[in-house]
Design a protein around this motif. Structure first.
Motif, PDB file in Angstrom:
ATOM      1  N   LEU A   1       0.794  -1.232   0.000  1.00  0.00           N
ATOM      2  CA  LEU A   1       0.000   0.000   0.000  1.00  0.00           C
ATOM      3  C   LEU A   1       0.827   1.282   0.000  1.00  0.00           C
ATOM      4  O   LEU A   1       0.290   2.349  -0.245  1.00  0.00           O
ATOM      5  N   GLY A   2       2.118   1.174   0.289  1.00  0.00           N
ATOM      6  CA  GLY A   2       2.910   2.387   0.423  1.00  0.00           C
ATOM      7  C   GLY A   2       2.546   3.127   1.700  1.00  0.00           C
ATOM      8  O   GLY A   2       2.114   2.514   2.675  1.00  0.00           O
ATOM      9  N   ASN A   3       2.688   4.432   1.673  1.00  0.00           N
ATOM     10  CA  ASN A   3       2.474   5.217   2.890  1.00  0.00           C
ATOM     11  C   ASN A   3       0.997   5.484   3.180  1.00  0.00           C
ATOM     12  O   ASN A   3       0.640   6.569   3.616  1.00  0.00           O
ATOM     13  N   LYS A   4       0.171   4.507   2.941  1.00  0.00           N
ATOM     14  CA  LYS A   4      -1.258   4.652   3.239  1.00  0.00           C
ATOM     15  C   LYS A   4      -1.495   4.172   4.663  1.00  0.00           C
ATOM     16  O   LYS A   4      -2.022   3.079   4.907  1.00  0.00           O
ATOM     17  N   TRP A   5      -1.085   5.010   5.602  1.00  0.00           N
ATOM     18  CA  TRP A   5      -1.049   4.582   6.999  1.00  0.00           C
ATOM     19  C   TRP A   5      -2.428   4.254   7.540  1.00  0.00           C
ATOM     20  O   TRP A   5      -2.575   3.352   8.356  1.00  0.00           O
ATOM     21  N   SER A   6      -3.423   4.972   7.083  1.00  0.00           N
ATOM     22  CA  SER A   6      -4.764   4.696   7.597  1.00  0.00           C
ATOM     23  C   SER A   6      -5.256   3.333   7.125  1.00  0.00           C
ATOM     24  O   SER A   6      -5.941   2.622   7.854  1.00  0.00           O
TER      25      SER A   6
ATOM     26  N   GLU B   1       0.350   6.181  14.973  1.00  0.00           N
ATOM     27  CA  GLU B   1       1.233   5.292  15.723  1.00  0.00           C
ATOM     28  C   GLU B   1       2.063   4.434  14.766  1.00  0.00           C
ATOM     29  O   GLU B   1       3.282   4.275  14.943  1.00  0.00           O
ATOM     30  N   ILE B   2       1.401   3.900  13.752  1.00  0.00           N
ATOM     31  CA  ILE B   2       2.110   3.059  12.790  1.00  0.00           C
ATOM     32  C   ILE B   2       3.098   3.885  11.984  1.00  0.00           C
ATOM     33  O   ILE B   2       4.226   3.447  11.732  1.00  0.00           O
ATOM     34  N   LYS B   3       2.701   5.080  11.613  1.00  0.00           N
ATOM     35  CA  LYS B   3       3.600   5.971  10.871  1.00  0.00           C
ATOM     36  C   LYS B   3       4.851   6.270  11.685  1.00  0.00           C
ATOM     37  O   LYS B   3       5.981   6.174  11.166  1.00  0.00           O
ATOM     38  N   ASN B   4       4.653   6.609  12.940  1.00  0.00           N
ATOM     39  CA  ASN B   4       5.799   6.871  13.817  1.00  0.00           C
ATOM     40  C   ASN B   4       6.672   5.625  13.972  1.00  0.00           C
ATOM     41  O   ASN B   4       7.897   5.708  13.931  1.00  0.00           O
ATOM     42  N   TYR B   5       6.021   4.500  14.159  1.00  0.00           N
ATOM     43  CA  TYR B   5       6.760   3.265  14.368  1.00  0.00           C
ATOM     44  C   TYR B   5       7.559   2.894  13.120  1.00  0.00           C
ATOM     45  O   TYR B   5       8.695   2.431  13.203  1.00  0.00           O
ATOM     46  N   TRP B   6       6.941   3.127  11.994  1.00  0.00           N
ATOM     47  CA  TRP B   6       7.647   2.859  10.736  1.00  0.00           C
ATOM     48  C   TRP B   6       8.902   3.726  10.645  1.00  0.00           C
ATOM     49  O   TRP B   6       9.994   3.241  10.341  1.00  0.00           O
ATOM     50  N   ASN B   7       8.727   5.009  10.884  1.00  0.00           N
ATOM     51  CA  ASN B   7       9.846   5.931  10.706  1.00  0.00           C
ATOM     52  C   ASN B   7      10.955   5.731  11.734  1.00  0.00           C
ATOM     53  O   ASN B   7      12.123   6.005  11.456  1.00  0.00           O
ATOM     54  N   THR B   8      10.590   5.256  12.921  1.00  0.00           N
ATOM     55  CA  THR B   8      11.604   5.141  13.960  1.00  0.00           C
ATOM     56  C   THR B   8      12.212   3.743  14.064  1.00  0.00           C
ATOM     57  O   THR B   8      13.374   3.607  14.403  1.00  0.00           O
ATOM     58  N   HIS B   9      11.417   2.710  13.783  1.00  0.00           N
ATOM     59  CA  HIS B   9      11.924   1.347  13.963  1.00  0.00           C
ATOM     60  C   HIS B   9      12.072   0.570  12.660  1.00  0.00           C
ATOM     61  O   HIS B   9      13.147   0.043  12.370  1.00  0.00           O
TER      62      HIS B   9
END
Length: 270
Positions: free
Chosen positions: A85-90, A103-111
């Motif tokens: 899906l790419g950056n379709k976080w919702s 939360e998932i967006k942050n988790y993706w970018n940090t971990h």
DNA sequence: AACGGTTCCAACCGCCCGCTA
DNA sequence: ATAGCGGGCGGTTGGAACCGT
């Protein structure tokens, strides 16, 4: 076109929410439900922008949120869904009960970005960082993947057909199905069709019909990853692939494609 | 203990889309 | 057909927490 601001900026609080503000917001939504975010702050006695209230509720105060660390299974699911899906976080969040897009967006970018980089995988393309032979790699996929790709193509054709009929754009908020063909062949495409609970019920019914008894789905299957190596029950995939619903030919009605118009927006769970 | 660098995440911002009048 | 509104989304930021020296 011009737009009015979403709220009166001069008389709204910004920054971290106080306990009192949280309590007011929770109490108001418990009493009146969600919706009409623009008028909510005034009605609830909050000096906040409606958007801010919505964000606070959705990302932090909602009672069904799952707090705490992501599991390894959630990690892998996020990676697979992101490859699709790419950056379709919702949309990704819609497949992870209790998790929010933020939360998932942050988790993706940090971990996860770091995790993929450490594996030598480009987080944006999901291909090896020094990969120059991805086409060849794709040609080496096994039969199961080939079947899935064929199926994905069928879905895409159906979607294109529907979109043309309805005069809709094929991009924007819609899911780009062709990505699946290349990047994530083992991810059950049913994720694009129905809400999780419905899917789980359907799978359960399928199992009962097939086995004549009630059995529990493993975590991977409940998330739509029937072909995943993480599948521990090992039965849904066999039922779907070899039993009542072949993924090739005309037998993909288990997705409802024969009888129902596919609607991308059903992905959006919130 | 103090300091500087890094990590993490809640919150904000601007844009887009769907709906309605 | 168009303008305006409300809601939602993805990208970015600010500051608190953490860590190493």
């Amino acid at each position: 076109m011009g737009r009015s601001p979403c709220c009166e900026k001069a008389h709204t609080n910004k920054g971290a929410w106080t306990k009192e503000e949280d309590d007011r917001l929770i109490a108001y939504i418990r009493a009146h439900g969600e919706g009409c975010w623009r008028s909510l702050p005034k009605a609830a006695g909050l000096l906040r922008c409606g958007k801010s209230c919505r964000l606070r509720w959705i990302n932090y105060l909602r009672p069904d949120l799952k707090r705490g660390n992501f599991t390894e299974e959630e990690d892998e699911l996020i990676i697979k869904l992101h490859s699709l899906l790419g950056n379709k976080w919702s949309l990704i969040a819609g497949r992870l009960p209790g998790r929010t897009d933020n939360e998932i967006k942050n988790y993706w970018n940090t971990h996860i970005r770091r995790k993929l980089l450490s594996r030598g995988i480009d987080p944006s393309t999901h291909r090896p960082l020094n990969d120059t032979n991805s086409a060849q790699i794709n040609n080496n996929n096994n039969n199961q993947e080939a079947t899935t790709i064929s199926f994905a193509s069928s879905v895409k054709q159906e979607l294109d057909s529907n979109n043309q009929k309805e005069g809709k754009r094929s991009s924007g908020s819609g899911v780009v199905v062709e990505v699946t063909e290349e990047r994530c062949p083992d991810l059950n495409l049913e994720l694009t069709i129905s809400p999780p609970h419905q899917e789980a019920e359907d799978n359960q019914a399928l199992l009962m019909k097939h086995n004549g008894e009630r059995r529990s789905l493993c975590f991977a299957c409940s998330l739509g990853l029937q072909n995943s190596k993480d599948c521990s029950c090992g039965i849904v995939g066999s039922v779907i692939n070899g039993g009542t619903s072949s993924s090739s030919g005309s037998g993909y009605d288990f997705l409802g494609l024969k009888s129902a118009v596919l609607d991308y927006r059903s992905l959006e769970m919130k």
